[in-house]
Design an enzyme around this catalytic site. Structure first.
Site, PDB file in Angstrom:
ATOM      1  N   LYS A 186       0.852  -1.203   0.000  1.00  0.00           N
ATOM      2  CA  LYS A 186       0.000   0.000   0.000  1.00  0.00           C
ATOM      3  C   LYS A 186       0.881   1.245   0.000  1.00  0.00           C
ATOM      4  CE  LYS A 186      -4.161  -2.010   1.633  1.00  0.00           C
ATOM      5  NZ  LYS A 186      -5.389  -1.743   0.931  1.00  0.00           N
ATOM      6  N   HIS A 244      -1.670  -8.307   8.412  1.00  0.00           N
ATOM      7  CA  HIS A 244      -1.717  -6.902   7.981  1.00  0.00           C
ATOM      8  C   HIS A 244      -1.415  -5.917   9.119  1.00  0.00           C
ATOM      9  CE1 HIS A 244      -3.271  -8.655   4.434  1.00  0.00           C
ATOM     10  NE2 HIS A 244      -4.555  -8.567   4.691  1.00  0.00           N
TER      11      HIS A 244
HETATM   12  C1  BG6 Z   1      -7.647  -9.536   3.129  1.00  0.00           C
HETATM   13  C2  BG6 Z   1      -8.591 -10.141   4.127  1.00  0.00           C
HETATM   14  O1  BG6 Z   1      -6.359 -10.031   3.313  1.00  0.00           O
HETATM   15  O2  BG6 Z   1      -7.653  -8.135   3.285  1.00  0.00           O
HETATM   16  C3  BG6 Z   1      -9.977  -9.575   3.949  1.00  0.00           C
HETATM   17  O3  BG6 Z   1      -8.624 -11.548   3.953  1.00  0.00           O
HETATM   18  C4  BG6 Z   1      -9.957  -8.070   3.993  1.00  0.00           C
HETATM   19  O4  BG6 Z   1     -10.857 -10.081   4.943  1.00  0.00           O
HETATM   20  C5  BG6 Z   1      -8.908  -7.526   3.037  1.00  0.00           C
HETATM   21  O5  BG6 Z   1     -11.231  -7.596   3.621  1.00  0.00           O
HETATM   22  C6  BG6 Z   1      -8.730  -6.028   3.211  1.00  0.00           C
HETATM   23  O6  BG6 Z   1      -7.875  -5.547   2.218  1.00  0.00           O
HETATM   24  P1  BG6 Z   1      -8.007  -4.102   1.624  1.00  0.00           P
HETATM   25  O7  BG6 Z   1      -6.836  -3.954   0.722  1.00  0.00           O
HETATM   26  O8  BG6 Z   1      -9.313  -4.046   0.909  1.00  0.00           O
HETATM   27  O9  BG6 Z   1      -7.952  -3.166   2.801  1.00  0.00           O
END
Ligand code: BG6
Length: 493
Positions: A186, A244
């Site tokens: 990101k 994350h």
């Molecule tokens: C994924 C998860 O890794 O990341 C999901 O499995 C989540 O549950 C997603 O919704 C969120 O990613 P982003 O990039 O949309 O914030």
């Protein structure tokens, strides 16, 4: 910019019709194609179960891209991307699929191309089967340019992660394994490195002497969609926090690496994870809280509670929300709480790293209307916008000694900037073989170690889980994690 070709290369997508490919990979490949970033000798193979012809696949690709990209969809890049694809139908548990794959890879030239990326956009429990089959078919460690890309969660706890790693290593070397965490791609996360390490102004205050606490929030307004089979097993702690949010924490907290190469960067991240104070079993309740959304209203629409989602059991105690507090016991951070929070079906989609500074040491304005002056904040937003701002105090013009908060704001994207997601960056890195933004196994292992006590504790509590209405900011009980009364969740950017 036209990409220089590093020679023929194949990019094989396992699970090409699944959620991940549909939501993230195909749109990202389209963007790269539109930006001229895919070199001319790169070909894609889409592997999935459906018994489709090449035309069926191309129609599917166009449908997916039109749907995901809306007004920004353009026929030309879609057609160019489509022409690079070959569809191979097959079940990845069946050896025939691999024979078909081998045939497709060998077809355009005599012998097998050596530069092949296998992207496992499939359910994590199936990784091993695919890797074993790839090995049996003759793709693996003996070709240094065969790479596999695995998505998170890598394992479901520390033991299974270790076991998975050992088994992957039977067929592929560490250099060939790309463990992806798309949050590292990101824009704001990469910008955080620049912000911290390219500005002399920031580094002196980036520590326990000046920072009161750090909050990391990844809130989503969406629910679990059609992912019940995966999510109900995983829960938010495995799905979001172990990877994350933990990665965001390491980038906020790490020391400057000696250089920007993959290992120097990852060494520093591992040091952070190793310094996180283990939460004793008896203290889990004061350090972590889980909850599940009930029925509610999101963006004006009524939505069902988690237990009423298709595919979820009515007794499920899987968490859709987690709030947790961690301490990093090193010289820079000792005593500074890091509050992490994530949830589905929250009031809005908002992801940010918010850093609150301490109050000034001297209450110079005690006898004035400024008595309750708010501390300074630095807020790095990941979504809905990618931006960074500092909140400082300035005097309001006029005769009175009144203040206002001024925001020094930097948007990381031009107004008309192309909306590229993290996957574009990461896919290019895989193609170019750059591993800096991919996880080394020790990072994954230490991140599991951090969350493992919480997982084990919750696994025993199968009767009760807190609840929050869909469309809210989560359960009120999460406030109990705060160390001091003047700390509270920040729900705005
Ligand atoms: C994924 C998860 O890794 O990341 C999901 O499995 C989540 O549950 C997603 O919704 C969120 O990613 P982003 O990039 O949309 O914030």
């Amino acid at each position: 910019m036209k990409q220089k070709s590093p020679g023929p290369c194949y990019f094989v997508i396992f699970g090409a019709t699944g959620n991940l490919a549909t939501d993230k990979l195909l749109p990202a490949l389209y963007h790269l194609e539109a930006a001229g970033r895919i070199h001319e000798e790169l070909r894609f193979i889409a592997l999935a179960r459906r018994d489709w012809s090449q035309d069926d696949w191309r129609m599917h690709l166009e449908r997916v891209l039109r749907d995901r990209l809306g007004e920004s969809f353009d026929v030309d890049p879609c057609a160019r991307l489509g022409s690079r694809f070959e569809y191979v139908s097959g079940d990845y548990n069946d050896p025939t699929a691999y024979a078909n794959l081998m045939e497709a890879l060998s077809r355009p030239r005599a012998g097998t191309c050596e530069n092949i990326i296998f992207y496992l956009a499939i359910r994590p429990p199936d990784f091993l089967e695919v890797v074993t089959q790839l090995h049996k078919t003759g793709f693996s460690g003996s070709f240094a340019r065969h790479r596999i890309v695995v998505e998170k969660p890598f394992g479901e706890d520390i033991d299974s992660a270790k076991a998975l790693n050992i088994r992957l290593h039977k067929h592929f070397t560490e250099e060939q394994i790309f463990r992806i965490d798309h949050y590292l791609g990101k824009e704001t996360v990469q910008n955080l490195l620049v912000f911290r390490f390219a500005n002399t102004l920031i580094e002196p205050v980036w520590n326990r002497n000046y920072i009161d606490h750090v909050q990391i929030t990844v809130a989503e307004d969406k629910g679990i969609g059609n992912r019940a089979a995966y999510f109900d097993q995983a829960g938010a702690l495995r799905d979001m926090v172990q990877n994350h949010l933990m990665q965001l924490l390491t980038v906020v907290a790490m020391e400057p690496p000696a250089m920007l190469d993959a290992d120097a960067l990852r060494d520093e991240k591992v040091k952070v994870l190793r310094s996180i104070r283990p939460i004793p079993m008896r203290a889990i309740g004061t350090h972590a809280l889980r909850a599940q959304y009930g029925p509610g209203t999101v963006a004006g629409k009524s939505v069902p509670g988690y237990q009423d989602e298709p595919g979820v059991s009515e007794q499920s105690t899987t968490e859709t929300y987690v709030a947790a507090k961690f301490y990093i016991d090193n010289w820079r951070w000792r005593g500074v709480p890091f509050y992490l929070r994530t949830g589905k079906r929250m009031a809005q989609s908002m992801s940010a790293i918010s850093i609150r500074f301490r109050h000034p040491p001297q209450q110079l304005f005690r006898e004035t209307p400024l008595e309750n002056i708010e501390p300074n904040w630095i807020v790095l937003s990941l979504q809905p916008h990618e931006s960074m701002h500092m909140e400082l105090h300035a005097k309001q013009p006029g005769l009175e000694m009144n203040t206002r908060v001024v925001k020094l704001m930097a948007s990381f994207r031009e107004e008309d900037g192309k909306l590229l997601d993290a996957y574009e960056t990461l896919l290019l890195d895989v193609i170019e073989g750059d591993r800096s933004l991919f996880l080394r196994f020790d990072e994954v292992e230490w991140a599991w170690r951090v969350v493992d006590p919480i997982l084990r504790h919750w696994a025993k509590e199968t009767e009760f889980i807190h609840s929050y209405p869909a469309g809210s900011w989560g359960p009120g009980e999460a406030a109990r994690l705060f160390d001091s009364e003047d700390q509270d969740w920040r729900n705005t950017i």
